[in-house]
Design a protein around this motif. Structure first.
Motif, PDB file in Angstrom:
ATOM      1  N   LYS A  42     -71.239   6.420  -7.845  1.00  0.00           N
ATOM      2  CA  LYS A  42     -72.162   7.468  -7.346  1.00  0.00           C
ATOM      3  C   LYS A  42     -71.625   8.846  -7.852  1.00  0.00           C
ATOM      4  O   LYS A  42     -70.641   9.350  -7.995  1.00  0.00           O
ATOM      5  CB  LYS A  42     -72.441   7.380  -6.049  1.00  0.00           C
ATOM      6  N   ILE A  44     -70.930  12.624  -7.429  1.00  0.00           N
ATOM      7  CA  ILE A  44     -70.465  13.867  -6.566  1.00  0.00           C
ATOM      8  C   ILE A  44     -71.121  15.056  -6.786  1.00  0.00           C
ATOM      9  O   ILE A  44     -71.064  15.727  -7.745  1.00  0.00           O
ATOM     10  CB  ILE A  44     -68.709  13.854  -6.669  1.00  0.00           C
ATOM     11  N   SER A 279     -67.170  13.774   0.409  1.00  0.00           N
ATOM     12  CA  SER A 279     -67.895  13.587  -0.862  1.00  0.00           C
ATOM     13  C   SER A 279     -68.459  12.348  -1.312  1.00  0.00           C
ATOM     14  O   SER A 279     -69.609  12.302  -1.613  1.00  0.00           O
ATOM     15  CB  SER A 279     -67.070  14.331  -2.003  1.00  0.00           C
ATOM     16  N   ARG A 280     -67.692  11.357  -0.714  1.00  0.00           N
ATOM     17  CA  ARG A 280     -68.148   9.867  -0.975  1.00  0.00           C
ATOM     18  C   ARG A 280     -69.390   9.623  -0.245  1.00  0.00           C
ATOM     19  O   ARG A 280     -70.238   8.847  -0.490  1.00  0.00           O
ATOM     20  CB  ARG A 280     -66.748   9.105  -0.862  1.00  0.00           C
ATOM     21  N   ALA A 283     -72.331  11.443  -1.840  1.00  0.00           N
ATOM     22  CA  ALA A 283     -72.569  10.996  -3.237  1.00  0.00           C
ATOM     23  C   ALA A 283     -73.894  10.309  -3.095  1.00  0.00           C
ATOM     24  O   ALA A 283     -74.483   9.626  -2.372  1.00  0.00           O
ATOM     25  CB  ALA A 283     -71.676  10.013  -3.686  1.00  0.00           C
TER      26      ALA A 283
END
Length: 284
Positions: A42, A44, A279-280, A283
């Motif tokens: 994904k 970021i 951030s994950r 994402a």
């Protein structure tokens, strides 16, 4: 196996991808770029990169070749076709091809190029556990560093100066104060205060920088946005850099002298954890 790349509306094997020798990105560095990290397949901070791209294009009066939604689709397709789990998507837009003239052409069609780079374990870099070493060099770049242009020769020279000195990177200094690293924003920590240069034309307006400072403030860390000197860096408790590809990376040595204990500090370590976790979650 060849990568699939994107050039002006076509998805092609990399060995078949070409652009004109008259492209102004090649002749004048008349273009801008963005690099978006990929974790777990994904993207970021894609929205931040797209917004900065729009600003860079506007500053150079280059027309956007497609919509943000189209760019997102291209990113996603390249990630999927190249089977990227962890890595980077590089995007470049130039003013396009035209007969060589310093004046902007009025009829050129912008060139749009994207490609991926696979970086397994991107978020688990050993350097994050040991920290990196930097040297200080004079900042000899042009004055509009807030525009993310493809003219990166001096930062490349700075990186080579660092390697020649046995270091990992260089922090650039102008009028006695640090501007930034060769491809990253620079920070020092003194006590519970994070110090980093304020936004302006002297530095790139880092997308990772914006997120990390927001997370720092949410974690009740004090942030001062102001210039700092190399002497301040050497006397700091810790230091670090941020960028789309290194996230938050501790700096443990400046010009051969240890910073703090000479090991990654608690602030940088914690901010890296927070940044990667948040951030994950966000994402796309």
């Amino acid at each position: 196996m060849s990568r699939t790349v994107y050039v002006n509306g076509e998805y092609l094997p990399e060995e078949r991808a070409t652009i004109s020798i008259f492209d102004r990105g090649f002749l004048f560095a008349d273009g801008v770029y963005e690099v978006t990290s990929v974790l777990d397949g994904k993207l970021i901070d894609f929205a931040g990169h797209a917004k900065r791209l729009e600003r860079s294009l506007g500053e150079l009066e280059i027309s956007a070749p497609c919509s943000v939604d189209d760019l997102l689709e291209i990113h996603r397709r390249l990630v999927a076709e190249n089977d990227i789990t962890d890595g980077l998507v590089y995007l470049q837009i130039t003013r396009g091809a035209a007969d060589r003239d310093f004046a902007y052409p009025t009829d050129a069609t912008p060139t749009l190029v994207l490609f991926t780079q696979s970086k397994p374990g991107l978020a688990d870099s050993p350097a994050a556990r040991t920290g990196i070493k930097v040297i200080s060099i004079e900042d000899q770049r042009w004055g509009r560093r807030d525009i993310k242009t493809v003219q990166l020769l001096y930062p490349s020279m700075g990186k080579m100066m660092a390697k020649a000195a046995g270091a990992d990177d260089a922090w650039m200094v102008e009028d006695g104060a640090v501007t930034e690293g060769t491809s990253n924003n620079a920070y020092i920590v003194k006590g519970n205060t994070i110090v980093t240069r304020q936004l302006g034309t002297e530095i790139l307006h880092g997308i990772t920088r914006a997120a990390v400072l927001r997370f720092a403030r949410e974690a009740q860390m004090r942030v001062e946005e102001r210039p700092f000197t190399i002497d301040e860096a050497k006397a700091a408790d810790e230091a670090f850099i941020t960028s789309a590809s290194s996230f938050v990376m501790p700096v443990v040595e400046m010009d051969g002298a240890p910073i703090g204990t000479g090991k990654p500090g608690a602030v940088a370590t914690r901010l890296r954890e927070i940044y990667l976790e948040e951030s994950r979650k966000a994402a796309v």
